[in-house]
Write an enzyme that holds these catalytic residues in place. Structure first.
Site: not given
Length: 318
Positions: A56, A179, A284, A294
């Site tokens: 990332y 995941q 994210g 969220n």
């Protein structure tokens, strides 16, 4: 408000929502001020699970997330990172060989600046490396005390089966979770055997992109809003969001319409749908307000009629 949930048959508990750094920290924004703001917001909302990877922002996400978490007691949060993703063209810069994983892990630890990580992922399956080598490598890292648990990401079910068989034969630690990409729009884990395997074998499940990169929230219904991921595709070097919509248009449109009909927030419904399936969302955000909205999904009232409607819809799940 953000309860702790046990991961599979392990002793580890994660908060029901995990804050992920893909495409935001280290990619969209590369300054520590932004990373600190987002981590602080997540912490204040009760999130104690943080996910990153060495690819990332090509390491920038690890550095920024590690720096942002440094102000908090290490024993009070779960931090995961990943190895095996290709970081260059050289054969030693990719895959699950012991040589690459050891090097990638040391580089990650140096960037993050912690004594250990709670979870270290085998980030995609590598068919060129014998499974016994993978199992022994990750178990050695656990035995070193610098990794507490290991996990897999987006592995095919055949590889998961082989991995568990090898772990049993060698008497070694198994990966505690897998995941995978998972949302109402893209839920191939339901049909490729991965979710069934995880449920049958006590393997935890985390799902990234639970809102299909914002498509299930309805924000693209009337066009592409400024500041959205599609509008920033050139800047991010990432064009998958628009492709996801084209590939899964029927399910996305029907989900968004059901949210409008039942007056349900798309973000709330998308997260709760994932949780109802026994998968913990990795999400994210590019603003603290997004995180706040969220987290409210955990307590939102959603009528059973809504679930009946969306679960009756067929369509593409790629």
């Amino acid at each position: 408000m953000n309860p702790f949930i046990r991961v599979g048959k392990s002793g580890l508990k994660l908060t029901s929502l995990t804050f992920g750094s893909a495409l935001t920290i280290g990619t969209e924004k590369t300054d520590i001020k932004f990373a600190q703001e987002m981590v602080d917001a997540a912490w204040n909302l009760g999130i104690r699970s943080f996910d990153t990877s060495n690819n990332y922002g090509m390491g920038a996400a690890e550095s920024l997330l590690g720096a942002a978490l440094a102000r908090f007691p290490r024993e009070e949060f779960v931090l995961s990172t990943k190895g095996s993703w290709p970081l260059g063209e050289h054969p030693y810069n990719k895959g699950l060989s012991r040589k690459h994983i050891y090097a990638a892990f040391e580089q990650s630890m140096a960037r993050i600046g912690v004594a250990y990580v709670d979870i270290y992922y085998a980030h995609r399956y590598d068919p060129e490396v014998p499974m016994e080598e993978v199992v022994r490598t990750y178990n050695h890292l656990i035995n070193s005390g610098r990794v507490l648990y290991w996990a897999t990401s987006e592995w095919p079910v055949e590889a998961l089966i082989e991995c568990h068989e090898v772990c049993d034969r060698l008497g070694m630690e198994k990966p505690i979770l897998d995941q995978f990409i998972y949302s109402y729009a893209i839920n191939r884990a339901d049909v490729n055997g991965v979710r069934d395997f995880c449920e049958a074998n006590g393997v935890g499940m985390l799902g990234f992109s639970p809102m299909a990169q914002g498509l299930l929230t309805g924000k693209y219904r009337d066009g592409i809003p400024a500041g959205s991921r599609i509008s920033k595709s050139d800047e991010l070097g990432y064009d998958k969001t628009e492709k996801i919509y084209q590939q899964n248009k029927q399910r996305i449109d029907l989900f968004v319409e059901a949210c409008r009909e039942f007056d349900v927030k798309g973000s709330h419904a998308a997260l709760r749908w994932v949780l109802r399936r026994g998968v913990l969302p990795v999400l994210g955000a590019s603003k603290p307000a997004q995180l706040e909205e969220n987290v409210l999904a955990l307590s939102a009232e959603i009528p059973e009629e809504f679930w009946a409607r969306v679960d009756s819809i067929g369509g593409v799940r790629e």
